[in-house]
Structures are given as C-alpha cells and as structure tokens.
Scaffold this motif. Sequence first.
Motif, PDB file in Angstrom:
ATOM      1  N   GLY A  18      25.503  56.469  61.620  1.00 54.52           N
ATOM      2  CA  GLY A  18      25.710  57.887  61.898  1.00 54.52           C
ATOM      3  C   GLY A  18      26.851  58.177  62.843  1.00 54.52           C
ATOM      4  O   GLY A  18      27.136  59.340  63.131  1.00 54.52           O
ATOM      5  N   GLN A  19      27.530  57.108  63.332  1.00 54.22           N
ATOM      6  CA  GLN A  19      28.656  57.298  64.250  1.00 54.22           C
ATOM      7  C   GLN A  19      29.867  56.491  63.765  1.00 54.22           C
ATOM      8  O   GLN A  19      30.557  55.857  64.551  1.00 54.22           O
ATOM      9  N   GLY A  20      30.065  56.523  62.465  1.00 48.24           N
ATOM     10  CA  GLY A  20      31.238  55.859  61.896  1.00 48.24           C
ATOM     11  C   GLY A  20      31.043  54.387  61.588  1.00 48.24           C
ATOM     12  O   GLY A  20      32.003  53.704  61.215  1.00 48.24           O
ATOM     13  N   GLN A  21      29.823  53.883  61.710  1.00 41.96           N
ATOM     14  CA  GLN A  21      29.595  52.483  61.356  1.00 41.96           C
ATOM     15  C   GLN A  21      29.693  52.310  59.842  1.00 41.96           C
ATOM     16  O   GLN A  21      29.162  53.118  59.075  1.00 41.96           O
ATOM     17  N   VAL A  22      30.371  51.257  59.425  1.00 40.86           N
ATOM     18  CA  VAL A  22      30.532  50.947  58.005  1.00 40.86           C
ATOM     19  C   VAL A  22      30.141  49.488  57.783  1.00 40.86           C
ATOM     20  O   VAL A  22      30.700  48.587  58.419  1.00 40.86           O
ATOM     21  N   TYR A  23      29.184  49.253  56.901  1.00 42.74           N
ATOM     22  CA  TYR A  23      28.691  47.902  56.652  1.00 42.74           C
ATOM     23  C   TYR A  23      29.125  47.416  55.275  1.00 42.74           C
ATOM     24  O   TYR A  23      29.182  48.190  54.310  1.00 42.74           O
ATOM     25  N   ALA A  24      29.398  46.131  55.177  1.00 38.08           N
ATOM     26  CA  ALA A  24      29.867  45.531  53.929  1.00 38.08           C
ATOM     27  C   ALA A  24      28.748  45.326  52.924  1.00 38.08           C
ATOM     28  O   ALA A  24      29.011  45.136  51.738  1.00 38.08           O
ATOM     29  N   CYS A  25      27.507  45.321  53.376  1.00 44.52           N
ATOM     30  CA  CYS A  25      26.370  45.085  52.485  1.00 44.52           C
ATOM     31  C   CYS A  25      25.158  45.832  53.038  1.00 44.52           C
ATOM     32  O   CYS A  25      25.143  46.213  54.212  1.00 44.52           O
ATOM     33  N   LEU A  26      24.156  46.031  52.203  1.00 41.95           N
ATOM     34  CA  LEU A  26      22.914  46.631  52.673  1.00 41.95           C
ATOM     35  C   LEU A  26      22.140  45.606  53.494  1.00 41.95           C
ATOM     36  O   LEU A  26      22.143  44.411  53.197  1.00 41.95           O
ATOM     37  N   GLY A  27      21.468  46.072  54.524  1.00 46.77           N
ATOM     38  CA  GLY A  27      20.671  45.191  55.362  1.00 46.77           C
ATOM     39  C   GLY A  27      19.338  44.861  54.698  1.00 46.77           C
ATOM     40  O   GLY A  27      18.827  45.637  53.886  1.00 46.77           O
ATOM     41  N   GLU A  28      18.775  43.734  55.058  1.00 45.13           N
ATOM     42  CA  GLU A  28      17.491  43.300  54.496  1.00 45.13           C
ATOM     43  C   GLU A  28      16.358  44.104  55.127  1.00 45.13           C
ATOM     44  O   GLU A  28      16.154  44.044  56.339  1.00 45.13           O
ATOM     45  N   PRO A  29      15.615  44.877  54.341  1.00 47.59           N
ATOM     46  CA  PRO A  29      14.540  45.696  54.909  1.00 47.59           C
ATOM     47  C   PRO A  29      13.497  44.851  55.636  1.00 47.59           C
ATOM     48  O   PRO A  29      13.286  43.677  55.306  1.00 47.59           O
ATOM     49  N   GLN A  30      12.828  45.460  56.600  1.00 46.31           N
ATOM     50  CA  GLN A  30      11.859  44.738  57.418  1.00 46.31           C
ATOM     51  C   GLN A  30      10.744  44.120  56.591  1.00 46.31           C
ATOM     52  O   GLN A  30      10.353  42.975  56.817  1.00 46.31           O
TER      53      GLN A  30
END
Length: 312
Positions: free
Chosen positions: A227-239
């Motif tokens: 929500g503050q400009g973070q950009v990730y290369a892949c989706l994170g593994e859900p808990q």
Amino acid sequence: MIPSRADVTLFLLAALKLLACNDSVSAFGRYKSFIRRKTGGMVRMASTKNDGDVTTSSSTKRVVWIRHGQTYMNELIGGGGISYGQPGFTDVFDDKSIHLYRDSPLSPTGVQQALNLKKRLKSDGSNTSDLPLHEVDLVAVSPLTRALQTVQLALLDHLEEYKVPIVGLPQATERVYLISDHGKSRAELQQQYEFVDFETHFDVADPWHFVPTQEQKTNYVEWRPHGQGQVYACLGEPQDVFDQRMSRLYHWLGTREERCIAVVCHAGVIEWMTSGEILANCEVLIKEFDELRPRNLWSVEQSALSGKADTF
C-alpha cells in the motif's frame, strides 16, 4: 490504516530472519557422549536434564536444526539496500543482478560463515566439535541454493566420512516471501549437487516451490507490507499453505526411524517449528523431537489435503 498486531508480528519475524548476522563464536567445551553448552556459543542444546554444566538428552529422537549462511538477499534487505516492507520496497531486479537474488546464493560472507562452521566441526582431535556428526543418521536439506551450498561447504566432508545420506526435502524450504524463495528445477539441482538424493522424498513436480493455483490467485490477500509503493516479483505463500507444509515436515520427522536427523533449512522454518526461536546464519540448534513446539500444527489428515494439490 493502522497495522494489526498480527501484521506487526509478521513484519518483525520476516525482518529478523533476513537480517545479516555476525558470525562470532565463543569457546565450546569438550564433546564426549553428549554436548556441553557454554553461553554465547553458536550451538544451542535444548535442556531436559542438567548435570552440572553438562546437558544430556533423554529423548529417543533429536533434530539438529542448521540455518543456512548469509545470502546476497540477506545483505540487500538487511542494510545494503531498502529494507523489507519499507515504502517503495521491491524484489524485482534487472537481468544483470537477478542471479544474485532469485534463489539467492551465499554471499562471500555466507561462504566464510559456512567454512567457519566446518572448522568448528573438525573432529580429528585438534578441535572440539559443535555437532555429534557421528550420531546423525540422516540429513534433510531444503532444495534452495543457500541451504545446499551450506551443506556442501560446511558438512559434506564430515557426512561422507560417516556415510550419512543426504536427501532433498521440498517441505523444508522457506516460506515464499520474495523471489529469493523461488528455486531451481530438479534437473538443475541433480546436476549441480550430485551428493543429494533428489528422488526418494522429492515427490512434487517442478516448480516445487510454492506457486499459486488459479483459485489462490483469485482469492489472494496480500499479507506482506503493501500500500506504500511496494512491488513484489511473486505472490507470497499464504499462512495456511505454509502451515500445512510445515505440518507435513513435522509429521515426516516424527515418523522417521532415524534417531538423530539434521535439517539444513531456513529461519522461518525453524521459527515455526519452535514457536519463536530465531537463528543467526550458520547457527545450530539441537532439540529433542518432543520438545518442538509447532506454531500451528495441522493433523496428518488436514496437512495431507494439499499434499499434491498445491505446488510448494
């Protein structure tokens, strides 16, 4: 938006596990038929019975947890670049640098940490030993490069001396936070690390690390700082997916016949298995199996539900 306590906890755990760590080591006592622990050492022995300064084990099964050495990604987000979760953070890299961060290998510091661990394991009579390697019956290693390199540099000579089998175990890989947690294909691993068995317990297809299904993509809720400009290369593994996978690892360890198993893996895996222990790079933690405190253990039936439905 004010972050919840759960969000803050996730952030702190992720930050702690990725920080680069000092590899200073204090002196260790003599290893006989047990391990002596001195304050400040890089080996921690879970205590169930204390006889003076000698800690003995009363369990029939022990697990030797070893965290990998420091990586390029550890260094980048631990002080060499923008920290994980900060506004504007990204793990998207250009073609010139992606090889340092995707399946991030050991940095020169991490290589030296692994070599230092090897020295501490020297057992020719000129040095004390951190680990009872002659008691280890099996080594399970995460198929991520940083863990495999740590085995190769720190443990392989000792393991070959005692003829200890080494198996690749996808369940032992790190939770997918970033692109550094995406691994190589099994064919590449087999070619590069011939000393590891990638057949017996490697029962998932490529890609063996977590990749979301279409349903998971549709229902995905970003749990990492955003929500503050973070950009990730892949989706994170859900808990819940991570909990299922860790539960399968826990049940696998519990059903093995070996009495002493070494697991070379990651901070997040060890933290989950112990409900809070954060290890430094190349630090060792020895625990009796029945002293493990899984963070959110699923039953065998529950954890098996996604055993082959999801890729991890």
